[in-house]
Enzyme design. Structure first.
Site, PDB file in Angstrom:
ATOM      1  CG  HIS A  94      -0.377   0.028   2.533  1.00 17.06           C
ATOM      2  ND1 HIS A  94      -0.042   1.199   3.188  1.00 17.06           N
ATOM      3  CD2 HIS A  94      -0.054  -0.968   3.389  1.00 17.06           C
ATOM      4  CE1 HIS A  94       0.455   0.913   4.381  1.00 17.06           C
ATOM      5  NE2 HIS A  94       0.470  -0.391   4.522  1.00 17.06           N
ATOM      6  CG  ASP A  96      -2.751   4.197   2.721  1.00 20.86           C
ATOM      7  OD1 ASP A  96      -2.260   3.094   2.385  1.00 20.86           O
ATOM      8  OD2 ASP A  96      -3.675   4.302   3.555  1.00 20.86           O
ATOM      9  CG  ASP A 127       2.917   0.397   7.693  1.00 25.29           C
ATOM     10  OD1 ASP A 127       2.497  -0.253   6.722  1.00 25.29           O
ATOM     11  OD2 ASP A 127       2.194   0.762   8.639  1.00 25.29           O
ATOM     12  CD  GLU A 158      -2.930  -1.289   5.801  1.00 27.25           C
ATOM     13  OE1 GLU A 158      -3.056  -2.226   6.611  1.00 27.25           O
ATOM     14  OE2 GLU A 158      -2.361  -0.208   6.078  1.00 27.25           O
ATOM     15  CD  GLU A 159      -1.188   2.614   7.503  1.00 25.40           C
ATOM     16  OE1 GLU A 159      -1.900   2.185   8.434  1.00 25.40           O
ATOM     17  OE2 GLU A 159      -0.010   2.277   7.355  1.00 25.40           O
ATOM     18  CG  HIS A 426       0.874   2.367  12.613  1.00 29.34           C
ATOM     19  ND1 HIS A 426      -0.446   1.978  12.772  1.00 29.34           N
ATOM     20  CD2 HIS A 426       1.233   1.929  11.390  1.00 29.34           C
ATOM     21  CE1 HIS A 426      -0.847   1.321  11.694  1.00 29.34           C
ATOM     22  NE2 HIS A 426       0.173   1.280  10.844  1.00 29.34           N
TER      23      HIS A 426
END
Length: 456
Positions: A94, A96, A127, A158-159, A426
């Site tokens: 992903h 994003d 990520d 995705e996030e 994150h």
């Protein structure tokens, strides 16, 4: 058999690695934060950048809008068909990234790639810019010698929970049909020890309302015979656990690590990473890995009650809380939700009223440890890293993976990824191991090479 020697592919990966690093640096600078608007121009630019880079390595990639959500995300889809009779591999990542609520918590500018020692820092470096880099680098290394057909899907939300993922697949199944699906959105045991992700727990949530009175009453007048709703709620919650701290709800099943436990989690590391207070004893029995990967766990993630500030001497008539139940990978979350709901109602203390409202469910997933693609992946990792893989489960949930398996039941799903315990995905100071990324790229190139002959 494979088409290239490991030494040849190792050389090719090394020769192209400067280009991979430059690509990742540019990707970080795009600030592709989906929470700022999945349909925003910044997300379109990010998707277009990824599509352009994939075209550089031979994929006929294009940017499309997702379907099934109120506002469509910018997705990247593409394919490279080398032989209609060859196996087909779907590569997922992903583009994003997570937001940066406070850049002051970072040691570097989160959207300017910074290399210190063996790590590159920046939001999305691991990520999942690292996942994109793995696919890009592996396809670059294989070049015109690619022996499998490749489909690519690089997601743009995705996030944000992937709300359009399944509707998009159902609307475009031809873009996703594959013999093997490689999801590069997880990580390794460490920067130097590779892993396949063997399982993901499912998740289900319920709201619980505990009622003892139809209105508040004075605690001095009625206290002692009538317990307040917060205390009763605490009793309901405590009833879910046995004396060892294991969740003991009939019908909520347990499971041991998929494929066997090669190495248990280190308690000291877990305590440090989680910031556990001194003196706390870890709840539950069995290996730490099983407790955190495959056994069920319940967490009260919200509680409605009168705040301490402004409190006064009344018995609370009602309280409400939300339980998030992580389910064993193989259990149907709806089944676990029913079992938990029935248990909570049946364990209403002192005859108070307990009402349960079911919320959303997400299935878990377990790898097939005996699949040929699994063996190929482990062999490729062993060769690329120079050490045996240590496979690991994940306690969290990625609902689209079991949905992919449901929609394409004959596909073998492999969950890989660029992260390691120091990546801080994150969180502030997100980073990726540069040497680990190079080995991950080589492992994926070796895997694609092996799949060209083994999955026929």
């Amino acid at each position: 058999m494979s088409y290239h020697s490991p030494e040849e592919l190792r050389t090719r990966v090394a020769e192209g690695f400067t280009d991979v690093i430059a690509m990742l640096e540019r990707k970080i600078a795009l600030r592709s934060v989906s929470s700022e608007g999945i349909d925003g121009e910044h997300m379109r630019r990010s998707a277009q950048f990824v599509a352009d880079r994939l075209r550089d390595v031979g994929v006929e990639a294009r940017v499309v809008r997702s379907t099934g959500a109120s506002v469509g995300a910018w997705e990247v889809v593409g394919s490279r068909i080398v032989d209609p009779h060859a196996p087909t591999v779907l590569l997922y990542a992903h583009h994003d990234v997570q937001p940066v609520p406070d850049a002051g918590e970072w040691d570097t500018d989160p959207f300017v790639a910074a290399i210190h020692g063996d790590r590159m820092y920046g939001r999305g470096s691991a990520d999942d810019g690292g996942g994109i880099a793995m696919h890009y680098g592996a396809l670059r290394a294989l070049g015109s010698d690619l022996g499998v057909n490749v489909r690519v899907f690089i997601e743009g939300e995705e996030e944000m929970g992937s709300p359009s993922f399944i509707p998009f697949i159902e609307a475009h199944p031809q873009e996703f049909e594959a013999d093997v699906i490689v999801v590069a959105d997880s990580g390794n045991w460490s920067a130097g020890i590779p892993s396949l992700t063997t399982s993901l727990r499912g998740n289900t949530c319920v709201d619980v309302t505990v009622t003892v009175l139809d209105h508040p009453v004075h605690s001095g007048q009625f206290g002692g015979a009538i317990l307040d709703a917060v205390t009763l709620s605490s009793m309901v919650i405590a009833s879910m656990y046995d004396e060892n701290g294991d969740l003991a709800v009939p019908g909520v099943t347990s499971q041991e690590p998929v494929g066997g436990l090669q190495r248990d989690l280190d308690e000291g590391t877990v305590r440090t990473d989680a910031g556990v207070v001194p003196g706390y004893r870890m709840a539950g029995t069995g290996s730490l890995a099983s407790r955190m990967w495959t056994k069920p766990s319940a967490t009260v993630i919200g509680f409605d009650a009168h705040p301490v500030e402004g409190s006064f001497n009344v018995i609370a008539p009602q309280a409400r809380f939300r339980i998030s139940l992580r389910t064993a990978p193989d259990q149907d979350p709806a089944e676990a939700q029913r079992a938990l709901s029935d248990f909570l109602v049946a364990h209403a203390p002192w005859g108070c009223r307990v009402e349960v409202t079911p919320l959303e469910n997400g299935r878990g997933w377990a790898m097939d440890p005996d699949a040929r693609a699994t063996e190929d992946a482990l062999d490729s990792m062993r060769t690329a890293f120079g050490t045996d893989p240590v496979n690991k489960g994940e306690g969290g949930s990625i609902p689209f993976i079991p949905e992919l398996q449901r929609l394409f039941p004959n596909a073998q799903v492999l969950v890989t990824g660029p992260e390691d315990p120091q990546s801080n995905a994150h969180s502030p100071n997100e980073s990726i191991s540069i040497s680990g990324l190079r080995k991950n790229i080589l492992a994926e190139a070796l895997l694609l090479d092996a799949l060209a002959s083994s999955v026929r």
